[in-house]
Design an enzyme around this catalytic site. Structure first.
Site, PDB file in Angstrom:
ATOM      1  N   MET A   1       0.916  -1.071  -0.017  1.00 10.81           N
ATOM      2  CA  MET A   1       0.212   0.135  -0.080  1.00 10.81           C
ATOM      3  C   MET A   1       0.878   1.182  -0.002  1.00 10.81           C
ATOM      4  O   MET A   1       1.900   1.307   0.851  1.00 10.81           O
ATOM      5  CB  MET A   1      -0.637  -0.004   1.230  1.00 10.81           C
ATOM      6  N   LEU A 124      -4.073  -7.304   2.342  1.00 16.30           N
ATOM      7  CA  LEU A 124      -4.371  -5.900   2.402  1.00 16.30           C
ATOM      8  C   LEU A 124      -3.160  -5.186   1.500  1.00 16.30           C
ATOM      9  O   LEU A 124      -3.484  -4.173   0.692  1.00 16.30           O
ATOM     10  CB  LEU A 124      -3.886  -5.406   3.863  1.00 16.30           C
ATOM     11  N   GLU A 125      -2.103  -5.738   1.425  1.00 15.39           N
ATOM     12  CA  GLU A 125      -0.643  -5.183   0.681  1.00 15.39           C
ATOM     13  C   GLU A 125      -0.996  -5.395  -0.818  1.00 15.39           C
ATOM     14  O   GLU A 125      -0.838  -4.780  -1.617  1.00 15.39           O
ATOM     15  CB  GLU A 125       0.544  -5.488   1.336  1.00 15.39           C
ATOM     16  N   THR A 126      -1.040  -6.736  -1.059  1.00  9.02           N
ATOM     17  CA  THR A 126      -0.987  -6.910  -2.496  1.00  9.02           C
ATOM     18  C   THR A 126      -2.173  -8.184  -2.957  1.00  9.02           C
ATOM     19  O   THR A 126      -1.791  -8.920  -3.884  1.00  9.02           O
ATOM     20  CB  THR A 126       0.223  -7.506  -2.865  1.00  9.02           C
TER      21      THR A 126
END
Length: 268
Positions: A1, A124-126
């Site tokens: 993110m 959430l990140e990727t």
């Protein structure tokens, strides 16, 4: 993110040394020449410096993004979490918990970080490594930001760390691709965190945070463990584990989203 840790970078940059600040700006090629000499003094081989920085140029798109990037959350927790944690991502996370159950068990035993926290961050990140890890050459991105005078000292440090990643053999230059602040891999490590917390958990002799799920999840666990995360404790707002997640992201809303997502993954 992309917003992750940028607020921290902005805050720390206020402490930039005058010596480094004096070197930013001006002719870009002269800056790169000076930085290249410093990198070699810091132990980076001439061949790595030459291959990584030879012919590098400023990326105007990175500068434009950096100028318009917001460093604080403007949404409420309820507004933010509704855009990040839906049924599809929850189901995907539960599938990852099942698929990687044995791996996650080993990581829990070694680092004391519960599997649902790791999978929540990964999602959430990727989107569990299936989403956008960034498409920009990390060296060019960091050289651009290091030359820019707003946070030159910080990004010079990140650029040096990126060169160390190449020198260690963790990632070749062609795979050193990331986001707008140089974040790398499936859980978006800045290069300095890559060097500090990266773990070769699959035993192939290198830390690969782009392609190796064992390395990705173990390195994420190592970061949290090193900063005080303890197995079995609460990770809700106000807890010691919630505070330990500050190294991952200083924003309270983002850490609350990790905790909420993690609870949903295990049916809480």
């Amino acid at each position: 993110m992309l917003i992750r840790r940028l607020a921290v970078l902005l805050a720390v940059s206020l402490a930039a040394s005058s010596a480094q600040a004096a070197r930013c700006g001006g002719d870009f090629n002269s800056f790169i020449s000076s930085f290249s000499a410093e990198a070699q003094q810091a132990g980076i081989s001439p061949s790595v410096v030459s291959s990584a920085l030879g012919g590098v140029s400023v990326d105007p798109g990175v500068l434009a993004f950096d100028r318009r990037q917001r460093y604080t959350f403007t949404k409420t927790f309820e507004q933010y979490v509704s855009t990040r944690v839906g049924s599809g991502r929850i189901n995907g996370g539960r599938a990852m918990l099942q698929r990687h159950a044995a791996l996650l068990s080993r990581i829990e035993q070694q680092y004391g970080v519960p599997r649902q926290i790791l999978v929540a961050i990964w999602g959430l990140e990727t989107d569990f490594g299936k989403g956008d890890m960034g498409k920009l050459p990390v060296i060019r991105t960091l050289a651009t930001l290091a030359h820019d005078c707003r946070r030159s000292d910080l990004f010079q440090g990140e650029l040096l760390a990126a060169l160390k990643i190449v020198q260690r053999g963790d990632l070749p230059l062609r795979d050193l691709i990331g986001a707008y602040a140089g974040e790398i891999g499936q859980t978006q490590f800045l290069p300095s965190s890559y060097i500090k917390y990266g773990v070769d958990f699959d035993g192939d002799g290198r830390v690969d945070l782009r392609h190796s799920v064992p390395d990705v999840l173990a390195s994420t666990a190592n970061l949290l463990h090193t900063n005080g995360f303890k197995m079995g404790g609460s990770y809700e707002e106000g807890s010691e584990n919630f505070e330990a997640m500050r190294e991952w992201n200083h924003a309270v809303i983002y850490r609350k989203t990790i905790a909420y997502f993690a609870d949903r993954l295990i049916g809480r």
